[in-house]
Design a protein around this motif. Structure first.
Motif, PDB file in Angstrom:
ATOM      1  N   PRO A 177       0.774  -1.299  -0.019  1.00 55.21           N
ATOM      2  CA  PRO A 177      -0.122   0.071   0.089  1.00 55.21           C
ATOM      3  C   PRO A 177       0.973   1.156  -0.029  1.00 55.21           C
ATOM      4  CG  PRO A 177       0.059  -1.159   2.075  1.00 55.21           C
ATOM      5  CD  PRO A 177       0.593  -1.967   1.432  1.00 55.21           C
ATOM      6  N   HIS A 178       0.418   2.273  -0.533  1.00 56.21           N
ATOM      7  CA  HIS A 178       0.956   3.613  -0.867  1.00 56.21           C
ATOM      8  C   HIS A 178       0.101   4.650  -0.476  1.00 56.21           C
ATOM      9  CE1 HIS A 178       3.902   1.051  -3.303  1.00 56.21           C
ATOM     10  NE2 HIS A 178       4.853   1.740  -3.160  1.00 56.21           N
ATOM     11  N   VAL A 179       0.641   5.777   0.001  1.00 55.61           N
ATOM     12  CA  VAL A 179      -0.183   7.066   0.298  1.00 55.61           C
ATOM     13  C   VAL A 179      -1.062   7.436  -1.077  1.00 55.61           C
ATOM     14  CG1 VAL A 179      -0.386   9.271   1.450  1.00 55.61           C
ATOM     15  CG2 VAL A 179       1.635   7.767   2.024  1.00 55.61           C
ATOM     16  N   PRO A 180      -2.357   7.467  -0.665  1.00 53.41           N
ATOM     17  CA  PRO A 180      -3.017   8.149  -1.909  1.00 53.41           C
ATOM     18  C   PRO A 180      -2.837   9.372  -1.987  1.00 53.41           C
ATOM     19  CG  PRO A 180      -4.691   7.215  -0.218  1.00 53.41           C
ATOM     20  CD  PRO A 180      -3.046   7.084   0.372  1.00 53.41           C
ATOM     21  N   SER A 181      -3.238  10.037  -3.275  1.00 49.61           N
ATOM     22  CA  SER A 181      -2.986  11.350  -3.504  1.00 49.61           C
ATOM     23  C   SER A 181      -3.910  12.403  -2.643  1.00 49.61           C
ATOM     24  CB  SER A 181      -3.097  11.857  -4.841  1.00 49.61           C
ATOM     25  OG  SER A 181      -4.358  11.289  -5.366  1.00 49.61           O
ATOM     26  N   ASP A 182      -5.180  11.950  -2.376  1.00 53.91           N
ATOM     27  CA  ASP A 182      -6.187  12.530  -1.814  1.00 53.91           C
ATOM     28  C   ASP A 182      -6.454  12.120  -0.301  1.00 53.91           C
ATOM     29  OD1 ASP A 182      -6.966  10.287  -2.186  1.00 53.91           O
ATOM     30  OD2 ASP A 182      -9.210  10.643  -2.806  1.00 53.91           O
ATOM     31  N   THR A 183      -5.289  11.823   0.218  1.00 60.35           N
ATOM     32  CA  THR A 183      -5.445  11.350   1.619  1.00 60.35           C
ATOM     33  C   THR A 183      -5.577  12.744   2.541  1.00 60.35           C
ATOM     34  OG1 THR A 183      -4.258   9.941   3.499  1.00 60.35           O
ATOM     35  CG2 THR A 183      -2.812  11.517   2.123  1.00 60.35           C
ATOM     36  N   ARG A 184      -6.517  12.299   3.655  1.00 63.80           N
ATOM     37  CA  ARG A 184      -6.512  12.948   4.752  1.00 63.80           C
ATOM     38  C   ARG A 184      -5.598  12.975   6.017  1.00 63.80           C
ATOM     39  NH1 ARG A 184     -12.600  13.313   6.936  1.00 63.80           N
ATOM     40  NH2 ARG A 184     -11.362  14.396   8.640  1.00 63.80           N
ATOM     41  N   TYR A 185      -4.919  14.250   6.388  1.00 64.16           N
ATOM     42  CA  TYR A 185      -3.942  13.882   7.455  1.00 64.16           C
ATOM     43  C   TYR A 185      -4.157  14.850   8.703  1.00 64.16           C
ATOM     44  CZ  TYR A 185      -1.537  17.748   5.104  1.00 64.16           C
ATOM     45  OH  TYR A 185      -1.596  18.786   4.522  1.00 64.16           O
ATOM     46  N   MET A 186      -3.547  14.516   9.742  1.00 63.72           N
ATOM     47  CA  MET A 186      -3.546  15.167  10.919  1.00 63.72           C
ATOM     48  C   MET A 186      -5.135  15.281  11.830  1.00 63.72           C
ATOM     49  SD  MET A 186      -0.469  15.739  11.940  1.00 63.72           S
ATOM     50  CE  MET A 186       1.087  15.535  11.048  1.00 63.72           C
ATOM     51  N   TYR A 187      -5.753  14.246  11.457  1.00 63.28           N
ATOM     52  CA  TYR A 187      -7.199  14.410  12.240  1.00 63.28           C
ATOM     53  C   TYR A 187      -7.163  13.183  13.075  1.00 63.28           C
ATOM     54  CZ  TYR A 187      -9.231  17.215   8.694  1.00 63.28           C
ATOM     55  OH  TYR A 187      -9.847  18.410   7.786  1.00 63.28           O
ATOM     56  N   GLU A 188      -5.974  12.746  13.458  1.00 65.33           N
ATOM     57  CA  GLU A 188      -6.054  11.725  14.406  1.00 65.33           C
ATOM     58  C   GLU A 188      -6.285  12.081  15.894  1.00 65.33           C
ATOM     59  OE1 GLU A 188      -1.857   9.953  14.459  1.00 65.33           O
ATOM     60  OE2 GLU A 188      -1.184  12.079  14.765  1.00 65.33           O
TER      61      GLU A 188
END
Length: 571
Positions: A177-188
């Motif tokens: 698996p690789h990081v998708p281009s539309d990933t969301r981040y810093m919502y943890e």
């Protein structure tokens, strides 16, 4: 002596092994004269080496040059204290006439190599409209025939790096698996982050136990204890995550399980007095054999850390494959000229490797001209202008792979990092040989697995490591990446790296060990083979260094690391 050892360790973090105490004495002299601490001095040394293309291994001559170029300009020299040899009359404003009263001050003699040019940056015509990226042309075509200086090499000697034959290859992402281009981040959420860390610890800890049990020569199987604080005067085994505190030289083990009603896992201090050799760092998952007679300290008898991922399948290459690798930053700190990159592109156009891997950052967010807003174009426009010139300099039969970096000012400041976004349609439509990849990523070239990250994981592990072991330190740090099966196993992460824990769990681990692992670092370049994996640090392109690899196809279905030849070269 303690100060000397502290300074020696700081230089070790940069990849320098100081054997000459005179170098350390000179450093302490600078600290005293210019009122700088040891940490600051090593930072200034790294800055001097980067800006002046100097060898990172310190010498007396280079330290004196650093004093002239940095310390004397930016730091005030302390006023010397009075001693019995001083001229007492001059202290009270009285001077004597005559030549005998004159005191001559001698500055340290600095050897200057007259054969070297005053500026190592060779100029070339640049097509950018921005004045910060405009240079004058002075490169003759005959310079292309000048052989690059080989800094180090492993494997068979490659007589010529020019492409032979018309064999082309396809570069794709591997099945991992690789990081998708539309990933969301810093919502943890913090509680979710804790559960993820525990889950990762349990998975790797269980695998360590199984590997240790197979490798163990003891006929009696020791009992496994989940609670790291269990009191026992007999040996038992457990696992957990290391928390190394270098300032106090203490090591804490965080358990891999959470008891009901307790928000965090149990922790306990480790005592290594009975272990001859060990190397641990913050975030590392380890299995240990120990006793806990009182309940507040685990007295370690043995520590086990090596559980490699299964080897990748044999590549299906049909002919020799040449790969060129360069890592950013591509510009020196003094300007935004990508001269080293353009020199490399001339070499690429001449030799035509099947694959060219360029690892970010392309526009380092800490660069002085970027921080001062001295660039006319937007950051994205400047990046795409650099990319356009790269593709114009490359032949269509060379696959150009761009690895994203969280340190690029125009990109997402998070790790793992999505791939670069290219808005210029001409680039995406006209150049089918251009591919943008996330960080980290694992490439698949006819079955050859190439793992890559732009993060300086080796330097970060080195800063957190507490060890009592001699030998090749770089190999030891690289081995930690392979045994943890993770592109970034450090926790807590470095202050300059924004790690999203959920993305880290999904995309920063590898289930199969790559054939080739590229780990760019500020530390000195290296090329090593560990557990049949070839690991390469091409160093930084602004130092005019890059790596080139030649991969032979398997013969009769047999493959080993000897199929890969590597050279670290300087243009």
């Amino acid at each position: 002596m303690e100060d000397k050892e502290s300074l020696r360790k700081l230089f070790l973090d940069l990849g320098c092994e100081i054997k000459n105490d005179a170098v350390l004495d000179k450093c302490f002299e600078f600290c005293d004269n210019y009122d700088v601490d040891l940490d600051k001095l090593t930072e200034l040394w790294l800055t001097f080496c980067v800006n002046n293309d100097a060898d990172i291994q310190p010498t007396i001559d280079n330290l004196i040059k650093m004093e002239h170029l940095i310390l004397k300009k930016d730091y005030k020299l302390k006023k010397p204290h009075y001693n019995e040899n001083d001229d007492v009359l001059s202290m009270y404003g009285c001077t004597e006439s005559g030549p005998s009263s004159k005191r001559t001050r001698r500055s340290p003699k600095v050897k200057v190599d007259a054969s070297k040019p005053a500026c190592k940056t060779r100029a070339a015509e640049c097509s950018f409209s921005s004045p910060t990226c405009t240079e004058n042309s002075s490169v003759s075509s005959s310079q292309l025939n000048i052989a690059d200086k080989i800094l180090l090499s492993i494997g068979e000697t490659v007589s010529s790096w020019k492409r032979t034959g018309n064999s082309d290859v396809q570069v794709i992402k591997s099945d991992e698996p690789h990081v998708p281009s539309d990933t969301r981040y810093m919502y943890e959420v913090l509680s979710r982050q804790g559960h993820i860390l525990t889950h990762v610890c349990q998975n790797l800890g269980s695998r360590l136990f199984k590997t240790w049990l197979k490798a163990s020569s003891n006929a009696i199987e020791l009992r496994y204890v989940k609670n790291v604080r269990s009191v026992s005067q007999t040996n038992f085994r457990t696992f957990g995550r290391i928390n190394a505190k270098k300032d106090t030289n203490t090591v804490i083990l965080e358990g891999g399980t959470r008891r009901k009603g307790i928000s965090g896992a149990d922790t306990i201090e480790l005592d290594f007095r009975n272990v001859k050799q060990y190397s641990v760092f913050s975030g590392q998952i380890v299995a240990i054999e120990a006793v806990n007679p009182v309940g507040d300290t685990l007295y370690v008898k043995e520590i086990f850390t090596r559980s490699y991922a299964p080897l990748a399948l044999i590549p299906t290459l049909e002919s020799r494959l040449n790969i060129f690798v360069a890592a950013g930053p591509f510009t020196p700190s003094s300007n935004m000229h990508c001269q080293a990159l353009w020199d490399l592109m001339e070499r690429v156009a001449s030799d035509e490797p099947q694959v060219l891997i360029l690892i970010g950052p392309f526009l380092e967010h800490t660069h002085p001209e970027i921080q001062d807003n001295a660039i006319k174009d937007t950051h994205q426009e400047l990046f795409e202008k650099i990319l356009t010139r790269i593709m114009e300099s490359t032949r269509r039969n060379t696959q150009v792979i761009l690895i994203a970096s969280n340190r690029d000012v125009h990109h997402e400041p998070v790790f793992p990092t999505p791939h670069y976004t290219v808005f210029n349609r001409n680039l995406s439509q006209n150049y089918s040989n251009l591919k943008v990849m996330p960080d980290p990523c694992i490439l698949n070239v006819a079955g050859l697995k190439i793992g890559i990250t732009s993060v300086d994981v080796i330097k970060h592990i080195g800063k957190e490591e507490i060890s009592n072991v001699s030998g090749d330190r770089l190999s030891r740090l690289v081995d930690h990446v392979l045994t943890q099966t993770c592109f970034y196993p450090v926790y807590p992460p470095s202050e300059d790296l924004n790690v999203d824990t959920e993305l880290w769990e999904k995309y920063a681990f590898f289930d199969q060990q790559p054939h080739l692992l590229i780990l760019p670092s500020d530390m000195r370049c290296y090329c090593k083979v560990i557990n049949e994996c070839t690991i390469v640090n091409p160093e930084r392109m602004h130092k005019y260094t890059y790596a080139r690899l030649s991969v032979k196809p398997a013969v009769d279905g047999k493959w080993s690391s000897n199929n890969i030849s590597c050279e670290i070269a300087k243009i």
